[in-house]
Design an enzyme around this catalytic site. Structure first.
Site, PDB file in Angstrom:
ATOM      1  N   GLU B  49       0.875  -1.174   0.000  1.00  0.00           N
ATOM      2  CA  GLU B  49       0.000   0.000   0.000  1.00  0.00           C
ATOM      3  C   GLU B  49       0.902   1.210   0.000  1.00  0.00           C
ATOM      4  O   GLU B  49       1.703   1.382   0.915  1.00  0.00           O
ATOM      5  CB  GLU B  49      -0.822   0.076   1.286  1.00  0.00           C
ATOM      6  CG  GLU B  49      -1.712  -1.092   1.557  1.00  0.00           C
ATOM      7  CD  GLU B  49      -2.304  -0.997   2.973  1.00  0.00           C
ATOM      8  OE1 GLU B  49      -2.094   0.024   3.663  1.00  0.00           O
ATOM      9  OE2 GLU B  49      -2.972  -1.946   3.367  1.00  0.00           O
ATOM     10  N   ASP B  60      -4.075   8.675  11.734  1.00  0.00           N
ATOM     11  CA  ASP B  60      -2.713   8.173  11.900  1.00  0.00           C
ATOM     12  C   ASP B  60      -2.075   8.601  13.204  1.00  0.00           C
ATOM     13  O   ASP B  60      -2.244   9.730  13.650  1.00  0.00           O
ATOM     14  CB  ASP B  60      -1.845   8.622  10.719  1.00  0.00           C
ATOM     15  CG  ASP B  60      -2.184   7.847   9.457  1.00  0.00           C
ATOM     16  OD1 ASP B  60      -2.124   6.605   9.513  1.00  0.00           O
ATOM     17  OD2 ASP B  60      -2.539   8.477   8.448  1.00  0.00           O
TER      18      ASP B  60
END
Ligand code: PLP
Lengths: 413, 264
Positions: B49, B60
């Site tokens: 990815e 995140d």
């Protein structure tokens, strides 16, 4: 009298909805709004939406909210005519809605008390919030102290510095203040950090969002809790002047005080609605927060709305002398009001805002928040356009005590 | 071009889970990202990815935030992301882009899907695109022949899981925990239950991500998931190394360990 009957009805809270101004089931105002969030948060958002939906039609909830607004926040807030200030507005009659007189000093308390009651109904014991100017953080810390909730406030490190007084207030109220040091270290990054906390602690925690941005149901729920500003002001203007104002002016950061002031007037076609964003050092300097005026449609913090972004969708950092307007996004309902033409949005530079800030202090003995000073500066211009027959309602969203550090620097006091 | 279908069929035939590695484009540098991803493939990652660096990565944790910040400071743009995909796809790994929605929205859904397909990309993972908002992207992806992967989470109700998997092609991404990206001491015990609940609604492979950082953890997850997704642990190795080559070697060593893990 005010202390006996309720000042708040369900219709006051949510409006009568005849103007098609409620979002659809997905939280969309036309193209705008919705939910662009991690799937992990969907159940929590659904839960908040369901609890709010029930609460707003529940007489007991309305009674509790009403009680807090009256006996704790100090509602209804008064209107104040400001003729000496208005001399600079071409002689138009300027009337201030005094949200600065509420407990904690800004309109933010209205939404916070509403959501604090929602937090109790959610059965949650911890609240988190983002804050820019510190006003929403202070209001949240205040409500948390009142209701015995644990409270964590995320605040950009830059904002912690320029609103140091509010950091001290939050700490005194028992909240933990977390300075956010990534990105632009302002409101947008504080929101990112609050979302990260929420997704981690959502079982115990309500994210007490401070403005009408963010994913559904925040834009609708926060608007409804801020709506009391315009509901009161509309009645009061009729009492004071015998008619509706020609225009309503408010500053726009995320948009909560503005939507709160506007919403009760949306159906009144003769009433112009004007929102004032921070033009910072001017449009062409690139250092501004002109989201609606100069931004483009995108997705930020969970909603489709106008955003300051580059050609590849990266958020552009905003600038404003006022921390509360220093935000590159805006609530989706404002995006919708802009596109439908019902409301008009303009920019006010740092210098124009500071001039209005000082003028109101000297002519009327009222020191406004720098955020609110953007609306004041806008009203001065608008008054000159509309002429001496015009009556203009200005939402004075907060008081300027928190801004003394900035004022001392700006004016060399 | 290796498709996700090929990867998962092969892993299944080998009676193992697939290993999926995540790295943002432009980190540690534009070329360094391609080299690091190639090293991960060489070490045993089946799928890569490529993260599209975004200014507001609210899902995140600190490790990926740090890497993404560096990538943006390097001037990484979508053209660089596409170039990275092209370089990585050439190694034979199935290569996806993981991105928040706004960059695609701004670039144009059709254009993004077409450019990604042309670069040899096989699909996207879009962690903040919910089923309700996903229709335009699914249409654009289908037209370009790329897969659309969405996430389910421990908090997801049965209804939500069904809604999400109905939008997925390629595989389903199960988030192991409630929280942001980042390696953890242990893999959340609720994760296995989520994978099982997801399987009840789909025949697609189900990959587990968030919090996996060691070979032993990879082995544990491989026992119940079709793929193990690792990001922050690789990035941490790249961040902590004295230079890019050392970082690459260190990340590759971890990937070898994980590749053994998924075969245990
Ligand atoms: C006094 C005051 N006015 C306005 C704002 C801007 O927020 P909003 O646009 O949501 O009213 C703030 C935000 O902190 C504020 O403190």
């Amino acid at each position: 009298m005010a202390n006996e009957g309720s000042i708040l009805t369900a219709a006051d809270l949510v409006g009568n909805g005849p103007h098609g101004d409620d979002p659809d089931m997905h939280g969309k105002f036309g193209l705008f709004g919705g939910r662009f969030v991690p799937e992990a948060l969907i159940p929590a958002l659904d839960e908040v939406a369901a609890v709010y939906e029930k609460a707003k039609n529940d007489a007991e909830f309305l009674r509790e909210f009403d009680h807090l607004l009256r006996t704790y926040a100090g509602r209804p807030t008064t209107l104040t005519d400001v003729p000496r200030f208005g001399e600079q507005a071409g002689g138009a009659r300027l009337v201030l809605k005094r949200e600065d007189l509420t407990h904690t000093g800004a309109h933010k308390i209205n939404n916070v008390l509403g959501q604090a009651l929602i937090t109790k109904r959610l059965g949650k014991k911890r609240v988190i919030a983002e804050t820019g100017a510190g006003q929403h953080g202070v209001a949240t810390a205040t409500a948390a102290a009142l209701l015995g909730l644990e409270c964590v406030i995320y605040m950009g490190a830059v904002d912690c510095e320029r609103q140091a007084l509010n950091v001290a207030r939050m700490k005194l109220l028992g909240a933990t203040v977390v300075p956010v040091t990534n990105g632009s270290q302002t409101l947008k990054d504080a929101i990112n950090e609050a979302f990260r906390d929420w997704v981690t602690n959502v079982d115990t925690t309500h994210y007490l969002f401070g403005t009408v941005a963010g994913p559904h149901p925040f834009p609708e729920m926060v608007r409804d809790f801020a709506r009391i500003i315009g509901v009161e002001a509309r009645r009061q203007m009729l009492e004071l002047t015998g008619r509706l104002p020609d225009a309503v002016c408010a500053a726009v950061g995320g948009g909560s005080n503005a939507i709160g002031a506007f919403h009760a007037f949306i159906g009144d076609e003769g009433v112009q609605l004007h929102g004032y964003e921070a033009a910072g050092r001017g449009l062409h300097s690139g250092e501004h927060a002109l989201t609606l005026t100069a931004g483009s449609v995108g997705v930020l913090h969970g909603a489709r709305t106008y955003v300051l972004q580059d050609d590849e969708g990266q958020t552009i950092e905003s600038h404003s002398i006022s921390a509360g307007l220093d935000y590159p996004g805006v609530g989706p309902e404002h995006a919708w009001l802009k596109d439908s033409g019902r409301a008009t949005y303009h920019g006010i530079t740092d210098d124009e805002a500071m001039a209005a800030f000082s003028l109101l202090a000297r002519t009327e003995g009222i020191i406004p928040a720098i955020e609110s000073s953007h609306a004041l500066a806008g009203a001065l211009k608008l008054g000159r356009e509309l002429g001496p027959e015009a009556t203009i309602l200005v939402n004075l969203s907060g008081r300027g005590d928190k801004d003394m550090g900035t004022a001392m620097k700006y004016f060399n006091l | 071009m290796t498709t996700l279908q090929t990867v998962f069929a092969k892993a299944k035939a080998d009676n193992r889970a697939a290993l999926v590695g995540y790295l943002p484009a432009g980190f540690p540098s534009k070329d360094g990202a391609i080299a690091a991803a190639a090293a991960l493939v060489e070490a045993g990652c089946d799928v890569i990815e490529i993260g599209l660096p975004y200014s507001d990565p609210l899902l995140d944790g600190p490790t990926i935030q740090d890497a993404v910040h560096r990538a943006l400071s390097n001037g990484t743009r979508i053209a660089d992301v596409m170039r990275t995909v092209e370089g990585v796809a050439a190694t034979g790994a199935a290569t996806l882009v993981m991105t928040y929605w706004n960059p695609i929205d701004r670039y144009g859904a059709e254009r993004f899907a077409r450019d990604l397909a042309n670069a040899g990309g096989v699909g996207t993972i879009t962690p903040d695109l919910t089923p309700e908002e996903s229709e335009p992207w699914r249409a654009a992806s289908a037209a370009a022949g790329i897969d659309t992967v969405f996430l389910v989470a421990p908090s997801s109700t049965e209804q939500r899981i069904k809604a999400v998997v109905d939008c997925c092609t390629g595989f389903v991404y199960a988030a192991s925990l409630m929280g942001v990206t980042g390696a953890r001491e242990t893999v959340n015990t609720a994760a296995e239950g989520l994978v099982a609940r997801t399987r009840a609604h789909t025949d697609l492979p189900v990959c587990l991500g968030l919090g996996v950082g060691t070979g032993a953890q990879a082995a544990e997850v491989a026992a119940y998931a079709d793929g193990v997704i690792v990001g922050s642990a690789f990035i941490r190795r790249l961040l902590d190394a004295p230079d890019e080559a050392a970082g690459r070697e260190s990340a590759a060593a971890l990937a070898r360990d994980m590749a053994k893990g998924v075969r245990r």
